[in-house]
Scaffold this motif. Sequence first.
Motif, PDB file in Angstrom:
ATOM      1  N   VAL A  57      -5.892  -3.545  22.934  1.00  0.00           N
ATOM      2  CA  VAL A  57      -6.412  -2.349  22.837  1.00  0.00           C
ATOM      3  C   VAL A  57      -6.300  -1.538  24.224  1.00  0.00           C
ATOM      4  CG1 VAL A  57      -8.845  -2.648  23.048  1.00  0.00           C
ATOM      5  CG2 VAL A  57      -8.020  -0.676  21.680  1.00  0.00           C
ATOM      6  N   GLN A  58      -6.105  -0.236  24.158  1.00  0.00           N
ATOM      7  CA  GLN A  58      -6.172   0.541  25.330  1.00  0.00           C
ATOM      8  C   GLN A  58      -7.530   0.604  25.989  1.00  0.00           C
ATOM      9  OE1 GLN A  58      -3.793   3.994  25.041  1.00  0.00           O
ATOM     10  NE2 GLN A  58      -2.111   3.056  25.846  1.00  0.00           N
ATOM     11  N   ALA A  59      -7.785   0.903  27.320  1.00  0.00           N
ATOM     12  CA  ALA A  59      -9.022   1.267  27.621  1.00  0.00           C
ATOM     13  C   ALA A  59      -9.552   2.345  26.824  1.00  0.00           C
ATOM     14  CB  ALA A  59      -9.008   1.412  29.047  1.00  0.00           C
ATOM     15  N   GLY A  60     -10.906   2.391  26.490  1.00  0.00           N
ATOM     16  CA  GLY A  60     -11.522   3.430  25.768  1.00  0.00           C
ATOM     17  C   GLY A  60     -11.604   3.284  24.183  1.00  0.00           C
ATOM     18  N   GLY A  61     -10.532   2.409  23.770  1.00  0.00           N
ATOM     19  CA  GLY A  61     -10.410   2.141  22.358  1.00  0.00           C
ATOM     20  C   GLY A  61     -11.689   1.260  21.746  1.00  0.00           C
ATOM     21  N   SER A  62     -11.328   0.790  20.643  1.00  0.00           N
ATOM     22  CA  SER A  62     -12.365   0.164  19.704  1.00  0.00           C
ATOM     23  C   SER A  62     -11.868  -0.929  18.972  1.00  0.00           C
ATOM     24  CB  SER A  62     -13.074   1.039  18.951  1.00  0.00           C
ATOM     25  OG  SER A  62     -13.867   2.278  19.289  1.00  0.00           O
ATOM     26  N   LEU A  63     -12.517  -1.930  18.900  1.00  0.00           N
ATOM     27  CA  LEU A  63     -12.276  -3.354  18.017  1.00  0.00           C
ATOM     28  C   LEU A  63     -13.571  -3.491  17.400  1.00  0.00           C
ATOM     29  CD1 LEU A  63     -10.036  -5.461  20.230  1.00  0.00           C
ATOM     30  CD2 LEU A  63      -9.188  -4.213  18.184  1.00  0.00           C
ATOM     31  N   ARG A  64     -13.247  -4.047  16.088  1.00  0.00           N
ATOM     32  CA  ARG A  64     -14.460  -4.691  15.589  1.00  0.00           C
ATOM     33  C   ARG A  64     -14.012  -6.253  14.995  1.00  0.00           C
ATOM     34  NH1 ARG A  64     -16.463  -4.308   9.350  1.00  0.00           N
ATOM     35  NH2 ARG A  64     -18.829  -4.346   9.636  1.00  0.00           N
ATOM     36  N   LEU A  65     -14.901  -7.106  15.500  1.00  0.00           N
ATOM     37  CA  LEU A  65     -14.885  -8.708  15.325  1.00  0.00           C
ATOM     38  C   LEU A  65     -15.893  -9.023  13.928  1.00  0.00           C
ATOM     39  CD1 LEU A  65     -15.080  -9.847  19.104  1.00  0.00           C
ATOM     40  CD2 LEU A  65     -12.917  -9.161  17.600  1.00  0.00           C
ATOM     41  N   SER A  66     -15.218 -10.056  13.167  1.00  0.00           N
ATOM     42  CA  SER A  66     -16.007 -10.693  12.218  1.00  0.00           C
ATOM     43  C   SER A  66     -16.011 -11.915  12.298  1.00  0.00           C
ATOM     44  CB  SER A  66     -15.264 -10.216  11.026  1.00  0.00           C
ATOM     45  OG  SER A  66     -15.187  -8.940  10.805  1.00  0.00           O
ATOM     46  N   CYS A  67     -17.316 -12.471  12.022  1.00  0.00           N
ATOM     47  CA  CYS A  67     -17.564 -14.130  12.014  1.00  0.00           C
ATOM     48  C   CYS A  67     -17.863 -14.362  10.507  1.00  0.00           C
ATOM     49  CB  CYS A  67     -18.184 -14.399  13.206  1.00  0.00           C
ATOM     50  SG  CYS A  67     -18.606 -16.042  12.801  1.00  0.00           S
ATOM     51  N   VAL A  68     -17.414 -15.123   9.623  1.00  0.00           N
ATOM     52  CA  VAL A  68     -17.764 -15.785   8.682  1.00  0.00           C
ATOM     53  C   VAL A  68     -18.123 -17.266   8.636  1.00  0.00           C
ATOM     54  CG1 VAL A  68     -17.419 -16.103   6.136  1.00  0.00           C
ATOM     55  CG2 VAL A  68     -16.320 -14.193   7.343  1.00  0.00           C
ATOM     56  N   ALA A  69     -19.343 -17.431   8.331  1.00  0.00           N
ATOM     57  CA  ALA A  69     -19.937 -18.857   8.335  1.00  0.00           C
ATOM     58  C   ALA A  69     -19.812 -19.344   6.699  1.00  0.00           C
ATOM     59  CB  ALA A  69     -21.527 -19.031   8.752  1.00  0.00           C
ATOM     60  N   SER A  70     -19.416 -20.569   6.838  1.00  0.00           N
ATOM     61  CA  SER A  70     -18.951 -21.362   5.487  1.00  0.00           C
ATOM     62  C   SER A  70     -19.775 -22.621   5.467  1.00  0.00           C
ATOM     63  CB  SER A  70     -17.881 -21.032   5.076  1.00  0.00           C
ATOM     64  OG  SER A  70     -17.041 -21.808   5.823  1.00  0.00           O
ATOM     65  N   GLY A  71     -19.782 -23.162   4.594  1.00  0.00           N
ATOM     66  CA  GLY A  71     -20.079 -24.844   4.359  1.00  0.00           C
ATOM     67  C   GLY A  71     -21.520 -24.832   3.783  1.00  0.00           C
ATOM     68  N   SER A  72     -22.131 -26.178   4.130  1.00  0.00           N
ATOM     69  CA  SER A  72     -23.462 -26.341   3.358  1.00  0.00           C
ATOM     70  C   SER A  72     -24.651 -25.765   4.306  1.00  0.00           C
ATOM     71  CB  SER A  72     -23.499 -27.816   3.159  1.00  0.00           C
ATOM     72  OG  SER A  72     -22.392 -28.513   2.392  1.00  0.00           O
ATOM     73  N   ILE A  73     -24.854 -24.708   4.140  1.00  0.00           N
ATOM     74  CA  ILE A  73     -25.606 -23.901   5.006  1.00  0.00           C
ATOM     75  C   ILE A  73     -27.080 -23.810   4.322  1.00  0.00           C
ATOM     76  CG2 ILE A  73     -26.293 -21.783   6.071  1.00  0.00           C
ATOM     77  CD1 ILE A  73     -23.073 -21.318   6.286  1.00  0.00           C
ATOM     78  N   THR A 128     -22.432 -13.675   7.383  1.00  0.00           N
ATOM     79  CA  THR A 128     -21.414 -12.875   8.374  1.00  0.00           C
ATOM     80  C   THR A 128     -21.909 -12.087   9.396  1.00  0.00           C
ATOM     81  OG1 THR A 128     -19.878 -12.909   6.304  1.00  0.00           O
ATOM     82  CG2 THR A 128     -19.156 -11.318   8.218  1.00  0.00           C
ATOM     83  N   ALA A 129     -21.419 -11.999  10.472  1.00  0.00           N
ATOM     84  CA  ALA A 129     -21.888 -11.079  11.672  1.00  0.00           C
ATOM     85  C   ALA A 129     -20.555 -10.313  12.058  1.00  0.00           C
ATOM     86  CB  ALA A 129     -22.434 -12.139  12.698  1.00  0.00           C
ATOM     87  N   PHE A 130     -20.906  -9.241  12.730  1.00  0.00           N
ATOM     88  CA  PHE A 130     -20.027  -8.456  13.139  1.00  0.00           C
ATOM     89  C   PHE A 130     -20.402  -7.803  14.368  1.00  0.00           C
ATOM     90  CE2 PHE A 130     -18.131  -7.731   8.755  1.00  0.00           C
ATOM     91  CZ  PHE A 130     -19.208  -8.021   7.844  1.00  0.00           C
ATOM     92  N   LEU A 131     -19.217  -7.581  15.301  1.00  0.00           N
ATOM     93  CA  LEU A 131     -19.340  -7.012  16.631  1.00  0.00           C
ATOM     94  C   LEU A 131     -18.484  -5.811  16.714  1.00  0.00           C
ATOM     95  CD1 LEU A 131     -20.812  -7.394  19.439  1.00  0.00           C
ATOM     96  CD2 LEU A 131     -18.865  -8.341  20.069  1.00  0.00           C
ATOM     97  N   GLN A 132     -18.957  -4.541  16.533  1.00  0.00           N
ATOM     98  CA  GLN A 132     -18.398  -3.478  16.822  1.00  0.00           C
ATOM     99  C   GLN A 132     -18.317  -3.072  18.305  1.00  0.00           C
ATOM    100  OE1 GLN A 132     -16.792  -1.309  14.466  1.00  0.00           O
ATOM    101  NE2 GLN A 132     -15.965  -0.103  16.280  1.00  0.00           N
ATOM    102  N   MET A 133     -17.065  -2.939  18.923  1.00  0.00           N
ATOM    103  CA  MET A 133     -16.910  -2.879  20.391  1.00  0.00           C
ATOM    104  C   MET A 133     -16.389  -1.476  20.454  1.00  0.00           C
ATOM    105  SD  MET A 133     -15.626  -6.551  21.340  1.00  0.00           S
ATOM    106  CE  MET A 133     -13.901  -6.441  20.380  1.00  0.00           C
ATOM    107  N   ASN A 134     -16.974  -0.664  21.131  1.00  0.00           N
ATOM    108  CA  ASN A 134     -16.592   0.866  21.446  1.00  0.00           C
ATOM    109  C   ASN A 134     -16.453   0.647  23.031  1.00  0.00           C
ATOM    110  OD1 ASN A 134     -16.678   1.540  18.758  1.00  0.00           O
ATOM    111  ND2 ASN A 134     -18.722   2.005  18.892  1.00  0.00           N
ATOM    112  N   SER A 135     -15.633   2.105  23.411  1.00  0.00           N
ATOM    113  CA  SER A 135     -15.382   2.098  24.703  1.00  0.00           C
ATOM    114  C   SER A 135     -14.839   0.870  25.586  1.00  0.00           C
ATOM    115  CB  SER A 135     -16.701   2.750  25.380  1.00  0.00           C
ATOM    116  OG  SER A 135     -16.996   4.149  24.632  1.00  0.00           O
TER     117      SER A 135
END
Length: 121
Positions: A12-28, A77-84
């Motif tokens: 992504v270019q500087a100033g842009g945004s991305l959203r990361l996701s993390c899914v946990a699975s298994g015997s939790i 599930t956890a999310f990380l919204q990354m802006n700027s």
Amino acid sequence: QVQLVESGGGLVQAGGSLRLSCVASGSIFSIDPMGWYRQAPGKQRELVAAITSGGSTNYADSVKGRFTISRDNPKNTAFLQMNSLKPEDTAVYYCHARAESSRDRILRQYWGQGTQVTVSS
């Protein structure tokens, strides 16, 4: 036991945004907290953000006001919204969790495989 799978990285270019996701699975049985670390070339892995099941959050000073961590507890599930985004945010981002397996109720740390985030100037 428990597996963490990340998605959402990219270029992504500087100033842009991305959203990361993390899914946990298994015997939790329980998973708390969930969070994100990052590691840039030649640097140590560092905490970016973490969130408890109750919604309490913790952020690195360098991302406060730009990144937001959230969580969907029923979906483990956890999310990380990354802006700027800045070029210095370029790193491999790893999902991290402390979890108890339903098989043995032992608390362990788990890591995802990592997802690359590259911010161009």
